[in-house]
Write a protein that holds these residues in place. Structure first.
Motif, PDB file in Angstrom:
ATOM      1  N   CYS A 190     -12.878 -14.686  32.861  1.00 22.30           N
ATOM      2  CA  CYS A 190     -12.578 -13.368  33.418  1.00 22.30           C
ATOM      3  C   CYS A 190     -13.112 -13.300  34.851  1.00 22.30           C
ATOM      4  N   PRO A 191     -12.310 -12.861  35.821  1.00 26.24           N
ATOM      5  CA  PRO A 191     -12.784 -12.803  37.202  1.00 26.24           C
ATOM      6  C   PRO A 191     -13.622 -11.578  37.520  1.00 26.24           C
ATOM      7  N   ILE A 192     -13.700 -10.606  36.601  1.00 21.70           N
ATOM      8  CA  ILE A 192     -14.465  -9.384  36.849  1.00 21.70           C
ATOM      9  C   ILE A 192     -15.749  -9.468  36.012  1.00 21.70           C
ATOM     10  N   THR A 193     -16.756 -10.137  36.561  1.00 21.98           N
ATOM     11  CA  THR A 193     -18.001 -10.357  35.822  1.00 21.98           C
ATOM     12  C   THR A 193     -19.223  -9.956  36.657  1.00 21.98           C
ATOM     13  N   SER A 194     -19.082  -8.902  37.420  1.00 24.44           N
ATOM     14  CA  SER A 194     -20.230  -8.329  38.129  1.00 24.44           C
ATOM     15  C   SER A 194     -19.889  -6.903  38.501  1.00 24.44           C
ATOM     16  N   ALA A 195     -20.921  -6.095  38.669  1.00 23.34           N
ATOM     17  CA  ALA A 195     -20.683  -4.716  39.096  1.00 23.34           C
ATOM     18  C   ALA A 195     -19.996  -4.655  40.458  1.00 23.34           C
ATOM     19  N   PRO A 196     -20.456  -5.425  41.471  1.00 27.58           N
ATOM     20  CA  PRO A 196     -19.769  -5.348  42.772  1.00 27.58           C
ATOM     21  C   PRO A 196     -18.288  -5.715  42.696  1.00 27.58           C
ATOM     22  N   LYS A 197     -17.944  -6.696  41.868  1.00 24.45           N
ATOM     23  CA  LYS A 197     -16.533  -7.072  41.759  1.00 24.45           C
ATOM     24  C   LYS A 197     -15.721  -5.959  41.097  1.00 24.45           C
ATOM     25  N   ALA A 198     -16.287  -5.334  40.065  1.00 24.74           N
ATOM     26  CA  ALA A 198     -15.581  -4.218  39.431  1.00 24.74           C
ATOM     27  C   ALA A 198     -15.381  -3.076  40.413  1.00 24.74           C
ATOM     28  N   ILE A 199     -16.395  -2.786  41.204  1.00 22.05           N
ATOM     29  CA  ILE A 199     -16.283  -1.722  42.203  1.00 22.05           C
ATOM     30  C   ILE A 199     -15.222  -2.075  43.247  1.00 22.05           C
ATOM     31  N   GLU A 200     -15.139  -3.343  43.599  1.00 25.87           N
ATOM     32  CA  GLU A 200     -14.097  -3.784  44.540  1.00 25.87           C
ATOM     33  C   GLU A 200     -12.708  -3.476  43.991  1.00 25.87           C
ATOM     34  N   VAL A 201     -12.516  -3.705  42.701  1.00 26.79           N
ATOM     35  CA  VAL A 201     -11.221  -3.416  42.082  1.00 26.79           C
ATOM     36  C   VAL A 201     -10.987  -1.905  42.019  1.00 26.79           C
ATOM     37  N   VAL A 202     -12.020  -1.144  41.655  1.00 25.49           N
ATOM     38  CA  VAL A 202     -11.906   0.317  41.650  1.00 25.49           C
ATOM     39  C   VAL A 202     -11.424   0.823  43.005  1.00 25.49           C
ATOM     40  N   GLU A 203     -12.044   0.361  44.063  1.00 26.39           N
ATOM     41  CA  GLU A 203     -11.693   0.824  45.404  1.00 26.39           C
ATOM     42  C   GLU A 203     -10.289   0.378  45.799  1.00 26.39           C
ATOM     43  N   ALA A 204      -9.882  -0.832  45.375  1.00 24.10           N
ATOM     44  CA  ALA A 204      -8.535  -1.308  45.688  1.00 24.10           C
ATOM     45  C   ALA A 204      -7.480  -0.453  44.993  1.00 24.10           C
ATOM     46  N   VAL A 205      -7.725  -0.083  43.738  1.00 26.66           N
ATOM     47  CA  VAL A 205      -6.777   0.755  43.001  1.00 26.66           C
ATOM     48  C   VAL A 205      -6.682   2.131  43.649  1.00 26.66           C
ATOM     49  N   ASN A 206      -7.817   2.713  43.992  1.00 24.27           N
ATOM     50  CA  ASN A 206      -7.792   4.035  44.625  1.00 24.27           C
ATOM     51  C   ASN A 206      -7.079   4.000  45.967  1.00 24.27           C
ATOM     52  N   ALA A 207      -7.264   2.910  46.710  1.00 25.99           N
ATOM     53  CA  ALA A 207      -6.570   2.780  47.995  1.00 25.99           C
ATOM     54  C   ALA A 207      -5.068   2.621  47.790  1.00 25.99           C
ATOM     55  N   ALA A 208      -4.676   1.898  46.739  1.00 25.02           N
ATOM     56  CA  ALA A 208      -3.252   1.644  46.499  1.00 25.02           C
ATOM     57  C   ALA A 208      -2.515   2.890  46.047  1.00 25.02           C
ATOM     58  N   THR A 209      -3.188   3.744  45.270  1.00 24.76           N
ATOM     59  CA  THR A 209      -2.506   4.919  44.705  1.00 24.76           C
ATOM     60  C   THR A 209      -2.769   6.200  45.488  1.00 24.76           C
ATOM     61  N   GLY A 210      -3.915   6.277  46.169  1.00 23.78           N
ATOM     62  CA  GLY A 210      -4.314   7.519  46.821  1.00 23.78           C
ATOM     63  C   GLY A 210      -4.735   8.607  45.854  1.00 23.78           C
ATOM     64  N   LEU A 211      -4.908   8.273  44.574  1.00 23.84           N
ATOM     65  CA  LEU A 211      -5.211   9.281  43.554  1.00 23.84           C
ATOM     66  C   LEU A 211      -6.708   9.473  43.333  1.00 23.84           C
ATOM     67  N   ASP A 212      -7.515   8.490  43.675  1.00 25.97           N
ATOM     68  CA  ASP A 212      -8.969   8.536  43.512  1.00 25.97           C
ATOM     69  C   ASP A 212      -9.370   8.852  42.076  1.00 25.97           C
TER      70      ASP A 212
END
Length: 286
Positions: free
Chosen positions: A165-187
Motif C-alpha cells: 500500500c502506498p499510503i503508509t504514513s500520516a503525511p502521505k495520507a494528508i497529501e492525498v487529502v489535500e490533492a482530493v480537495n484541490a481536485a474537487t474544490g469541495l473541501d
C-alpha cells in the motif's frame, strides 16, 4: 478527552464477528453501544441485492444503533486486496459501481463519514498511472459524499502488514487529502487517523495529533502490538485521546480491534458501560 469524554463506536466488521452480520447491531446495543461503523459488508458484491441493503438497514434501526462510518467497496477485508480504487481494470470498475450505492445507503441511515481505501501497488503497473486513477476515483467518491452531506475519509495503513500500500504514513495520507480537495474544490476530504496503523509505522503519535487534528475526520484505535483491546499492548491510548481533545477533535473514535480470546461483550471490559453510549449530537458539516 481520555476515555470518559470520547464518543466511541464499534466496528462491526472486526468485533462481534462470531455472529451473523444482521445480529451484530443488536449485540452491540446489548453491550451498551449506540453507534457503529462497518467495512463494506459484502466484499464480493459492490452492488448487492436491494433486499440485502434493506435487511441490514432494518437490523441497525431495530437495534437503535446509529451508523457513523462506512467503507466504500474495498475487496476482501481483512485480506490482501486492501482497497480497489487505485487498481486498474475490474476492481476499479467495481469501486465506481459501488460509490453511489454506498452513499445512498449511508444517507438512508444518517451516516456522514465514508472511507475510501487506496489499494496496493501492482506488479507491472505504472505507479503514476495508479495514482492518477486513484485521484479520479477519489474525486468521484468525494462528490458522492458531498451530495449526502458527508466527509470522505483517507486512511493510512501500516507498512508491516500492508507493504504494497502506498499510503503508509500520516503525511502521505494528508497529501492525498489535500490533492482530493484541490481536485474537487469541495473541501470534504479528511484524514482517518488510525492510531494502531500509525504506531505500527513507528510514527510519533503525539506529533501526528498536534499537526493533523484540524484535518482529521475520524479516529480509530487498537492497542499495539497485537491489535487488541486498549490495555493489551503498550500504547497510551487514553492519553492520546486526551491530546486529541486538547487539539479540538470532537468526532467519533472507532473501536477497531481484535477481541482475541474475549469475544462478544467481554471484549469491552476495559470500558465502563456508562462510557459506551454516546449522547446524540448534530453531525458537523464537512
Amino acid at each position: 478527552m481520555g476515555f470518559s469524554d470520547a464518543r466511541f463506536d464499534v466496528n462491526l466488521s472486526i468485533l462481534f464477528t462470531e455472529l451473523p452480520l444482521l445480529e451484530r447491531p443488536a449485540a452491540a446495543a446489548a453491550a451498551g453501544f449506540t453507534a457503529v461503523e462497518l467495512w463494506w459488508p459484502w466484499p464480493e458484491a459492490p452492488v448487492p441485492e436491494p433486499r440485502q441493503l434493506d435487511a441490514l438497514r432494518a437490523a441497525l434501526q431495530a437495534a437503535g444503533t446509529r451508523l457513523v462510518g462506512l467503507n466504500f467497496y474495498a475487496g476482501q477485508l481483512p485480506g490482501p486486496d486492501r482497497g480497489a480504487l487505485s487498481l486498474p481494470g475490474e476492481e476499479s470498475a467495481r469501486f465506481r459501481a459501488n460509490v453511489e450505492v454506498a452513499a445512498d445507503f449511508a444517507q438512508s441511515l444518517g451516516c456522514t463519514a465514508l472511507n475510501a481505501l487506496y489499494g496496493n501497488r501492482l506488479d507491472g503497473a505504472d505507479p503514476d498511472a495508479q495514482d492518477a486513477l486513484a485521484l479520479e476515483n477519489l474525486a468521484l467518491a468525494a462528490r458522492a459524499a458531498h451530495r449526502i452531506g458527508a466527509t470522505l475519509l483517507i486512511e493510512a495503513l501500516n507498512a508491516p502488514e500492508s507493504p504494497r500500500c502506498p499510503i503508509t504514513s500520516a503525511p502521505k495520507a494528508i497529501e492525498v487529502v489535500e490533492a482530493v480537495n484541490a481536485a474537487t474544490g469541495l473541501d470534504n476530504a479528511r484524514f482517518l487517523m488510525d492510531l494502531y496503523h500509525l504506531a505500527r509505522n513507528g510514527e510519533d503519535l503525539e506529533q501526528v495529533i498536534d499537526r493533523y487534528t484540524p484535518l482529521t475526520g475520524h479516529v480509530q484505535i487498537a492497542d499495539s502490538p497485537g491489535r487488541g483491546a486498549p490495555g493489551t499492548g503498550t500504547l497510551p491510548l487514553e492519553a492520546l485521546l486526551e491530546r486529541l481533545h486538547h487539539n479540538g477533535y470532537r468526532g467519533w473514535t472507532g473501536l477497531e480491534y481484535q477481541p482475541g480470546e474475549r469475544p462478544g461483550a467481554k471484549a469491552f471490559g476495559w470500558l465502563p458501560r456508562p462510557l459506551r453510549a454516546a449522547a446524540p449530537t448534530t453531525p458537523a458539516t464537512p
